[in-house]
Write an enzyme that holds these catalytic residues in place. Structure first.
Site, PDB file in Angstrom:
ATOM      1  N   ASN A   1      45.026 105.898  -8.160  1.00  0.00           N
ATOM      2  CA  ASN A   1      43.570 105.800  -8.355  1.00  0.00           C
ATOM      3  C   ASN A   1      42.960 105.005  -7.207  1.00  0.00           C
ATOM      4  O   ASN A   1      43.583 104.092  -6.671  1.00  0.00           O
ATOM      5  CB  ASN A   1      43.283 105.082  -9.686  1.00  0.00           C
ATOM      6  CG  ASN A   1      41.926 105.432 -10.243  1.00  0.00           C
ATOM      7  OD1 ASN A   1      41.645 106.593 -10.505  1.00  0.00           O
ATOM      8  ND2 ASN A   1      41.079 104.441 -10.410  1.00  0.00           N
TER       9      ASN A   1
ATOM     10  N   HIS B   1      39.047 116.604 -23.647  1.00  0.00           N
ATOM     11  CA  HIS B   1      37.593 116.483 -23.779  1.00  0.00           C
ATOM     12  C   HIS B   1      36.904 117.848 -23.748  1.00  0.00           C
ATOM     13  O   HIS B   1      35.737 117.952 -23.394  1.00  0.00           O
ATOM     14  CB  HIS B   1      37.017 115.563 -22.690  1.00  0.00           C
ATOM     15  CG  HIS B   1      37.327 114.110 -22.925  1.00  0.00           C
ATOM     16  ND1 HIS B   1      37.149 113.124 -21.973  1.00  0.00           N
ATOM     17  CD2 HIS B   1      37.807 113.463 -24.020  1.00  0.00           C
ATOM     18  CE1 HIS B   1      37.512 111.951 -22.487  1.00  0.00           C
ATOM     19  NE2 HIS B   1      37.917 112.135 -23.712  1.00  0.00           N
TER      20      HIS B   1
ATOM     21  N   ILE C   1      36.644 118.683 -17.593  1.00  0.00           N
ATOM     22  CA  ILE C   1      36.142 119.888 -18.252  1.00  0.00           C
ATOM     23  C   ILE C   1      35.829 120.946 -17.194  1.00  0.00           C
ATOM     24  O   ILE C   1      35.079 121.873 -17.444  1.00  0.00           O
ATOM     25  CB  ILE C   1      34.868 119.527 -19.054  1.00  0.00           C
ATOM     26  CG1 ILE C   1      33.905 118.721 -18.176  1.00  0.00           C
ATOM     27  CG2 ILE C   1      35.231 118.762 -20.315  1.00  0.00           C
ATOM     28  CD1 ILE C   1      32.581 118.419 -18.837  1.00  0.00           C
TER      29      ILE C   1
ATOM     30  N   ALA D   1      38.246 112.229 -14.023  1.00  0.00           N
ATOM     31  CA  ALA D   1      37.235 112.764 -13.115  1.00  0.00           C
ATOM     32  C   ALA D   1      37.558 112.505 -11.631  1.00  0.00           C
ATOM     33  O   ALA D   1      37.167 113.290 -10.765  1.00  0.00           O
ATOM     34  CB  ALA D   1      35.876 112.166 -13.460  1.00  0.00           C
TER      35      ALA D   1
ATOM     36  N   SER E   1      41.595 108.260 -13.032  1.00  0.00           N
ATOM     37  CA  SER E   1      40.848 107.863 -14.245  1.00  0.00           C
ATOM     38  C   SER E   1      40.734 106.347 -14.293  1.00  0.00           C
ATOM     39  O   SER E   1      41.717 105.635 -14.046  1.00  0.00           O
ATOM     40  CB  SER E   1      41.569 108.354 -15.503  1.00  0.00           C
ATOM     41  OG  SER E   1      40.911 107.850 -16.655  1.00  0.00           O
TER      42      SER E   1
ATOM     43  N   ARG F   1      32.183 106.770 -12.555  1.00  0.00           N
ATOM     44  CA  ARG F   1      32.050 105.342 -12.239  1.00  0.00           C
ATOM     45  C   ARG F   1      32.261 104.921 -10.797  1.00  0.00           C
ATOM     46  O   ARG F   1      32.230 103.727 -10.511  1.00  0.00           O
ATOM     47  CB  ARG F   1      33.019 104.548 -13.133  1.00  0.00           C
ATOM     48  CG  ARG F   1      32.571 104.548 -14.561  1.00  0.00           C
ATOM     49  CD  ARG F   1      33.514 103.832 -15.483  1.00  0.00           C
ATOM     50  NE  ARG F   1      33.071 104.007 -16.858  1.00  0.00           N
ATOM     51  CZ  ARG F   1      33.292 105.108 -17.577  1.00  0.00           C
ATOM     52  NH1 ARG F   1      33.970 106.108 -17.056  1.00  0.00           N
ATOM     53  NH2 ARG F   1      32.838 105.208 -18.798  1.00  0.00           N
TER      54      ARG F   1
ATOM     55  N   GLN G   1      41.199 114.863 -18.951  1.00  0.00           N
ATOM     56  CA  GLN G   1      39.916 114.513 -19.570  1.00  0.00           C
ATOM     57  C   GLN G   1      38.829 115.386 -18.961  1.00  0.00           C
ATOM     58  O   GLN G   1      37.695 115.363 -19.397  1.00  0.00           O
ATOM     59  CB  GLN G   1      39.576 113.050 -19.289  1.00  0.00           C
ATOM     60  CG  GLN G   1      40.588 112.066 -19.831  1.00  0.00           C
ATOM     61  CD  GLN G   1      40.330 110.665 -19.313  1.00  0.00           C
ATOM     62  OE1 GLN G   1      39.459 109.968 -19.780  1.00  0.00           O
ATOM     63  NE2 GLN G   1      41.092 110.249 -18.316  1.00  0.00           N
TER      64      GLN G   1
ATOM     65  N   CYS H   1      29.656 128.408 -32.292  1.00  0.00           N
ATOM     66  CA  CYS H   1      28.577 128.275 -33.267  1.00  0.00           C
ATOM     67  C   CYS H   1      28.898 127.101 -34.193  1.00  0.00           C
ATOM     68  O   CYS H   1      30.002 126.995 -34.726  1.00  0.00           O
ATOM     69  CB  CYS H   1      28.451 129.566 -34.063  1.00  0.00           C
ATOM     70  SG  CYS H   1      27.278 129.391 -35.422  1.00  0.00           S
TER      71      CYS H   1
ATOM     72  N   THR I   1      36.888 114.613  -7.522  1.00  0.00           N
ATOM     73  CA  THR I   1      35.828 114.204  -6.572  1.00  0.00           C
ATOM     74  C   THR I   1      36.044 114.877  -5.214  1.00  0.00           C
ATOM     75  O   THR I   1      35.094 115.211  -4.521  1.00  0.00           O
ATOM     76  CB  THR I   1      35.768 112.668  -6.378  1.00  0.00           C
ATOM     77  OG1 THR I   1      37.051 112.215  -5.982  1.00  0.00           O
ATOM     78  CG2 THR I   1      35.343 111.953  -7.645  1.00  0.00           C
TER      79      THR I   1
HETATM   80  P1  NAD Z   1      35.743 107.644 -14.303  1.00  0.00           P
HETATM   81  O1  NAD Z   1      34.559 108.104 -13.542  1.00  0.00           O
HETATM   82  O2  NAD Z   1      35.563 106.578 -15.323  1.00  0.00           O
HETATM   83  O3  NAD Z   1      36.837 107.114 -13.276  1.00  0.00           O
HETATM   84  C1  NAD Z   1      37.236 107.876 -12.167  1.00  0.00           C
HETATM   85  C2  NAD Z   1      38.206 107.047 -11.354  1.00  0.00           C
HETATM   86  O4  NAD Z   1      38.694 107.865 -10.313  1.00  0.00           O
HETATM   87  C3  NAD Z   1      37.561 105.822 -10.714  1.00  0.00           C
HETATM   88  O5  NAD Z   1      38.316 104.661 -11.070  1.00  0.00           O
HETATM   89  C4  NAD Z   1      37.640 106.096  -9.209  1.00  0.00           C
HETATM   90  O6  NAD Z   1      37.973 104.943  -8.462  1.00  0.00           O
HETATM   91  C5  NAD Z   1      38.758 107.118  -9.121  1.00  0.00           C
HETATM   92  N1  NAD Z   1      38.625 108.072  -8.017  1.00  0.00           N
HETATM   93  C6  NAD Z   1      37.499 108.660  -7.527  1.00  0.00           C
HETATM   94  N2  NAD Z   1      37.804 109.523  -6.548  1.00  0.00           N
HETATM   95  C7  NAD Z   1      39.163 109.488  -6.417  1.00  0.00           C
HETATM   96  C8  NAD Z   1      40.090 110.151  -5.584  1.00  0.00           C
HETATM   97  N3  NAD Z   1      39.706 111.040  -4.631  1.00  0.00           N
HETATM   98  N4  NAD Z   1      41.412 109.875  -5.742  1.00  0.00           N
HETATM   99  C9  NAD Z   1      41.844 108.977  -6.665  1.00  0.00           C
HETATM  100  N5  NAD Z   1      41.004 108.307  -7.462  1.00  0.00           N
HETATM  101  C10 NAD Z   1      39.679 108.569  -7.359  1.00  0.00           C
HETATM  102  O7  NAD Z   1      36.440 108.931 -14.921  1.00  0.00           O
HETATM  103  P2  NAD Z   1      37.306 109.117 -16.248  1.00  0.00           P
HETATM  104  O8  NAD Z   1      38.205 107.965 -16.451  1.00  0.00           O
HETATM  105  O9  NAD Z   1      37.873 110.474 -16.153  1.00  0.00           O
HETATM  106  O10 NAD Z   1      36.232 109.065 -17.427  1.00  0.00           O
HETATM  107  C11 NAD Z   1      35.008 109.771 -17.335  1.00  0.00           C
HETATM  108  C12 NAD Z   1      34.779 110.856 -18.386  1.00  0.00           C
HETATM  109  O11 NAD Z   1      33.814 111.815 -17.918  1.00  0.00           O
HETATM  110  C13 NAD Z   1      35.979 111.670 -18.696  1.00  0.00           C
HETATM  111  O12 NAD Z   1      35.875 112.195 -19.956  1.00  0.00           O
HETATM  112  C14 NAD Z   1      35.850 112.770 -17.656  1.00  0.00           C
HETATM  113  O13 NAD Z   1      36.571 113.881 -17.901  1.00  0.00           O
HETATM  114  C15 NAD Z   1      34.360 113.077 -17.715  1.00  0.00           C
HETATM  115  N6  NAD Z   1      33.926 113.658 -16.423  1.00  0.00           N
HETATM  116  C16 NAD Z   1      34.565 114.813 -16.037  1.00  0.00           C
HETATM  117  C17 NAD Z   1      34.275 115.369 -14.814  1.00  0.00           C
HETATM  118  C18 NAD Z   1      35.031 116.622 -14.433  1.00  0.00           C
HETATM  119  O14 NAD Z   1      35.400 117.419 -15.302  1.00  0.00           O
HETATM  120  N7  NAD Z   1      35.334 116.810 -13.152  1.00  0.00           N
HETATM  121  C19 NAD Z   1      33.342 114.764 -13.954  1.00  0.00           C
HETATM  122  C20 NAD Z   1      32.694 113.590 -14.406  1.00  0.00           C
HETATM  123  C21 NAD Z   1      33.021 113.034 -15.651  1.00  0.00           C
END
Ligand code: NAD
Length: 248
Positions: A215, A121, A105, A25, A194, A37, A103, A129, A29
């Site tokens: 990260n 994911h 979506i 995710a 991640s 998180r 991961q 369905c 951002t």
């Molecule tokens: P997570 O939220 O657990 O971790 C995200 C990490 O990214 C954090 O450690 C954070 O410090 C880091 N981060 C944030 N902005 C950043 C940037 N600009 N550059 C580098 N690092 C950055 O996410 P996860 O590990 O992917 O797990 C969460 C689950 O929720 C996954 O399945 C994810 O796909 C899903 N999710 C997906 C989306 C999406 O599709 N965009 C959004 C939210 C959650």
């Protein structure tokens, strides 16, 4: 002048003949989609994703799912890829990376031009369905929801339609098995954005012989990784791409 860690990462990438990328995710951002998180901005601070995005709520309390979880899924549809997604698409085109395992979506890797994307994911393009397996555009679920059909039903067999997103309580799709197999054979895995807290995806770095982590915050694998770059994905990946382009 480039950072020492970026230089180390570039050296590692140049030596590898089989590099894969695993994204989470955090890579999105900078496209305006909150991660789970990050302190203050993460979705976890506003809602409990384990509840909003769970199969049990979808089946037992569909109104609640369509009010919260489904809205969250739809909110990603207008986002645009950022520099990090674009850098990865360029790296694939240049033959530097073989595939992106995501991961996410949000469809942003495909929008940026990445060709080989494994969505471990699921995705927010389609629904299916639960009875006959028929696939439909996610927009159909949106329309039916707007028309008060909750849960939306399949036009062919009247089974319940659900988004093709992996929710808490679901099994992972075939893409995860493919990801597992290709990571097993890779020479280098680059993890981007991640926290590596969600299993079983969090096990993938353990299978790669070399790992680079890009990260902002800490990850569960930092102490085992070969290179850890603490920075924004867009800036770091652009720097890496610029460096690698000098060699071509
Ligand atoms: P997570 O939220 O657990 O971790 C995200 C990490 O990214 C954090 O450690 C954070 O410090 C880091 N981060 C944030 N902005 C950043 C940037 N600009 N550059 C580098 N690092 C950055 O996410 P996860 O590990 O992917 O797990 C969460 C689950 O929720 C996954 O399945 C994810 O796909 C899903 N999710 C997906 C989306 C999406 O599709 N965009 C959004 C939210 C959650």
């Amino acid at each position: 002048m480039i950072d020492k860690s970026v230089k180390e990462a570039c050296e590692m990438i140049k030596k590898s003949n089989n590099t894969l990328v695993l994204t989470g995710a955090g890579i999105s951002t900078e496209s305006g989609i909150p991660d789970f998180r990050s302190p203050n901005t993460g979705l976890w601070e506003k809602i409990d994703p384990m509840e909003a995005l769970s199969t049990s709520i979808l089946l037992n309390r569909p109104e609640k799912f369509y009010k919260k979880g489904f809205k969250m899924l739809l909110s990603m549809s207008d986002a645009k890829p950022n520099k990090a997604h674009i850098a990865l698409a360029n790296m694939e085109e240049m033959g530097i990376i073989k595939a992106v395992i995501t991961q996410n979506i949000d469809n942003l890797h495909q929008k940026a031009g990445s060709k080989y994307v494994l969505e471990v994911h699921g995705n927010t393009r389609t629904g299916s369905c639960m009875m006959c397996g028929k696939k439909v555009d996610l927009k159909i679920l949106e329309q039916k929801n707007q028309n008060g059909e909750i849960p939306p039903k399949c036009n062919s067999c009247n089974g319940i339609l659900r988004p093709d997103v992996v929710m808490f309580g679901d099994q992972l799709p075939e893409d995860f098995n493919t990801a597992w197999n290709i990571v097993n054979k890779c020479e280098l895995l680059i993890v981007v954005g991640s926290s590596l807290t969600i299993a079983p995806v969090s096990y993938l770095p353990q299978m790669a012989p070399r790992v680079i982590i890009i990260n902002l915050g800490e990850t569960s694998f930092d102490r085992y990784a070969d290179v850890v770059i603490k920075g924004k994905a867009g800036k770091v990946l652009t720097k890496i791409l610029d460096e690698l382009r000098k060699e071509v």
